[in-house]
Design a protein around this motif. Structure first.
Motif, short mmCIF file in Angstrom:
data_model
loop_
_atom_site.label_atom_id
_atom_site.label_comp_id
_atom_site.label_asym_id
_atom_site.label_seq_id
_atom_site.Cartn_x
_atom_site.Cartn_y
_atom_site.Cartn_z
N ASP A 79 0.78 -1.23 0.00
CA ASP A 79 0.00 0.00 0.00
C ASP A 79 0.82 1.28 0.00
O ASP A 79 0.23 2.37 -0.01
CB ASP A 79 -0.96 0.01 1.20
N SER A 80 2.13 1.21 0.02
CA SER A 80 2.91 2.44 0.07
C SER A 80 4.29 2.23 -0.52
O SER A 80 4.79 1.10 -0.60
CB SER A 80 3.06 2.94 1.52
N LEU A 81 4.89 3.32 -0.92
CA LEU A 81 6.27 3.28 -1.40
C LEU A 81 7.19 2.71 -0.33
O LEU A 81 8.08 1.90 -0.63
CB LEU A 81 6.73 4.70 -1.79
N GLU A 82 6.98 3.11 0.92
CA GLU A 82 7.85 2.64 1.99
C GLU A 82 7.81 1.13 2.14
O GLU A 82 8.85 0.47 2.29
CB GLU A 82 7.46 3.32 3.31
N VAL A 128 7.05 -1.02 -0.17
CA VAL A 128 7.69 -1.62 -1.33
C VAL A 128 9.21 -1.56 -1.20
O VAL A 128 9.93 -2.52 -1.51
CB VAL A 128 7.22 -0.95 -2.63
N MET A 129 9.72 -0.45 -0.71
CA MET A 129 11.16 -0.31 -0.59
C MET A 129 11.72 -1.19 0.52
O MET A 129 12.87 -1.64 0.44
CB MET A 129 11.54 1.16 -0.39
N GLU A 130 10.94 -1.45 1.54
CA GLU A 130 11.36 -2.43 2.53
C GLU A 130 11.51 -3.80 1.89
O GLU A 130 12.45 -4.56 2.19
CB GLU A 130 10.35 -2.46 3.68
N GLN A 131 10.58 -4.13 0.99
CA GLN A 131 10.70 -5.39 0.25
C GLN A 131 11.93 -5.36 -0.65
O GLN A 131 12.68 -6.35 -0.73
CB GLN A 131 9.44 -5.61 -0.59
N GLU A 132 12.17 -4.26 -1.32
CA GLU A 132 13.34 -4.16 -2.21
C GLU A 132 14.64 -4.33 -1.43
O GLU A 132 15.61 -4.92 -1.96
CB GLU A 132 13.34 -2.82 -2.94
N TYR A 133 14.67 -3.85 -0.21
CA TYR A 133 15.89 -4.02 0.58
C TYR A 133 16.15 -5.50 0.86
O TYR A 133 17.29 -5.96 0.76
CB TYR A 133 15.79 -3.22 1.89
N ARG A 134 15.11 -6.25 1.18
CA ARG A 134 15.28 -7.69 1.38
C ARG A 134 15.85 -8.35 0.12
O ARG A 134 16.79 -9.15 0.18
CB ARG A 134 13.94 -8.35 1.73
N VAL A 135 15.27 -8.00 -1.02
CA VAL A 135 15.68 -8.61 -2.28
C VAL A 135 17.12 -8.21 -2.63
O VAL A 135 17.93 -9.05 -3.04
CB VAL A 135 14.71 -8.21 -3.40
N SER A 136 17.45 -6.95 -2.45
CA SER A 136 18.81 -6.48 -2.78
C SER A 136 19.84 -7.18 -1.91
O SER A 136 20.90 -7.62 -2.40
CB SER A 136 18.90 -4.97 -2.59
N GLU A 164 15.83 -5.77 9.15
CA GLU A 164 14.98 -5.14 8.14
C GLU A 164 15.28 -3.66 8.01
O GLU A 164 15.78 -3.01 8.95
CB GLU A 164 13.51 -5.32 8.54
N LEU A 165 14.94 -3.11 6.87
CA LEU A 165 14.86 -1.67 6.69
C LEU A 165 13.45 -1.24 7.09
O LEU A 165 12.47 -1.76 6.55
CB LEU A 165 15.14 -1.30 5.24
N ARG A 166 13.34 -0.31 8.03
CA ARG A 166 12.04 0.12 8.52
C ARG A 166 11.77 1.55 8.07
O ARG A 166 12.19 2.51 8.72
CB ARG A 166 11.98 0.03 10.04
N LEU A 167 11.10 1.71 6.96
CA LEU A 167 10.75 3.04 6.45
C LEU A 167 9.33 3.41 6.82
O LEU A 167 9.05 4.57 7.11
CB LEU A 167 10.91 3.08 4.93
N ALA A 168 8.43 2.46 6.78
CA ALA A 168 7.02 2.77 7.05
C ALA A 168 6.81 3.23 8.48
O ALA A 168 5.87 3.97 8.77
CB ALA A 168 6.15 1.54 6.77
N ASP A 169 7.69 2.81 9.40
CA ASP A 169 7.56 3.20 10.81
C ASP A 169 8.35 4.46 11.16
O ASP A 169 8.31 4.90 12.29
CB ASP A 169 8.03 2.05 11.70
N ALA A 170 9.07 5.01 10.17
CA ALA A 170 9.91 6.18 10.46
C ALA A 170 9.01 7.38 10.71
O ALA A 170 7.93 7.52 10.13
CB ALA A 170 10.85 6.45 9.29
#
Length: 362
Positions: free
Chosen positions: A292-295, A297-305, A355-361
């Motif tokens: 539901d948000s860019l954040e 999605v980018m948390e997912q991208e960090y896992r993949v990267s 994890e990268l936590r962007l949605a909680d920032a």
């Protein structure tokens, strides 16, 4: 992958000069300044951009931010993959993971920046260059623009919010661009939601000067132009049909069978890419649509990267395309049928270092 990506070199610009910052009137300016490396991003550059944006956010005299690239070739060809390759092969990837944490955080902050963020996407804009531009509130392309996420060619997966942007393009256009790594011009960038306005490249200096004096909404109408003709609309029917398939194998089969020369050529392009990267990219795109948000999605991208750092195809892809330039990567596994669902799922597991936590920032 375009030669703009594969021919990047490390230049001699020091960290302090790799991003030039200045204010002119009501505008703050960021210039990526590694022209010999096509302004490829490094960790210190990301830190410098983030610091400038933070300072200007608090400065009432700065009413807008403008980002551009030094040199004649483009805004930015992406992250400095030579540096990432060295880190992975000699340091285990810790520096790359730290770089991505800060880069993705920067990308998300650009998307939420409270002042107009004007990205001059002239020339080549790829990978990390998309991350520092296409999340901005005012994205300007020109007749020279070539915008792409070419990661599958080096055994990697679109990141910097690329799977967010492309997963929200009309129909299956984003899936096509994510899997093939194809670059698009101004009209197709607008069609896919990667840009907002077209301005002739020769007028960018005048537009930049006017932004020092006047608000962005007043300046843009003076320079906006019609986009030159694109190509994706004419290909939309077969793209939407072929890429709606559930698997990469079926996508390739449909491309081969549909009877369009461009579709057959696209299938051959896909078959030269990393099979693992293709399957993970398709999974990432489908998952991104449901987030539901860019954040998120980018948390997912960090896992993949992070997962890609421990797999063989990224190192091999960079070797073949950038280091040795033999253009003959030896992918592992070598065929789509050999990439299992379990292997793809492993790319989405939480990274070992957190994890990268962007949605909680805040």
């Amino acid at each position: 992958m375009s030669d703009s990506v594969t021919d990047r070199v490390t230049d001699s610009v020091n960290d302090d000069d790799a991003v030039l910052t200045r204010t002119e009137g009501r505008a703050g300016h960021l210039t990526l300044n590694r022209p010999r490396a096509l302004n490829a991003l490094t960790h210190p550059m990301v830190t410098r951009i983030a610091g400038a944006l933070s300072a200007w956010e608090r400065d009432p005299a700065v009413q807008a931010v403008v980002i551009d690239g030094a040199g004649e070739r483009g805004l930015c060809a992406g992250g400095d993959i030579r540096m990432i390759h060295r880190d992975v092969t000699s340091g285990g990837g810790a520096a790359s993971r730290a770089f991505w944490r800060d880069e993705y955080t920067l990308n998300a902050s650009i998307a939420r920046y409270p002042k107009p963020y004007v990205a001059l996407m002239d020339g080549i804009v790829m990978g990390g260059g998309v991350g520092v531009s296409a999340h901005g509130s005012v994205r300007i392309v020109t007749e020279r623009s070539r915008v792409a996420m070419p990661e599958t060619t080096i055994g990697f997966v679109p990141d910097v919010g690329g799977t967010y942007l492309l997963s929200r393009a009309p129909g299956e256009l984003g899936t096509h661009l994510a899997l093939t790594g194809a670059s698009v011009g101004a009209a197709d960038a607008l069609r896919c939601g990667l840009a907002d306005h077209v301005v002739p490249s020769e007028l960018l200096p005048a537009l930049t000067r006017d932004l020092a004096a006047d608000p962005v909404p007043d300046v843009l109408p003076r320079y906006a132009a019609e986009a030159p003709a694109g190509t994706l609309d004419d290909q939309r029917e077969w793209i939407d049909h072929c890429y709606a398939a559930d698997t990469v194998e079926e996508i390739v089969d449909r491309l081969m069978a549909i009877g369009e020369p461009a579709a057959k050529e696209t299938a051959e392009t896909l078959l030269a890419k990393s099979p693992t990267a293709l399957k993970v990219t398709l999974a990432a795109m489908r998952r991104a649509r449901a987030l539901d948000s860019l954040e998120h999605v980018m948390e997912q991208e960090y896992r993949v990267s992070c997962a890609a750092l421990s797999r063989p195809d990224f190192v091999e892809g960079v070797r073949a395309q950038v280091i040795d330039k033999d253009r003959r990567p030896r992918w592992t596994p070598a065929a789509l049928a050999e990439v299992t669902d379990a292997e793809v799922a492993g790319f989405f597991a939480p990274p070992a270092d957190g994890e990268l936590r962007l949605a909680d920032a805040p």
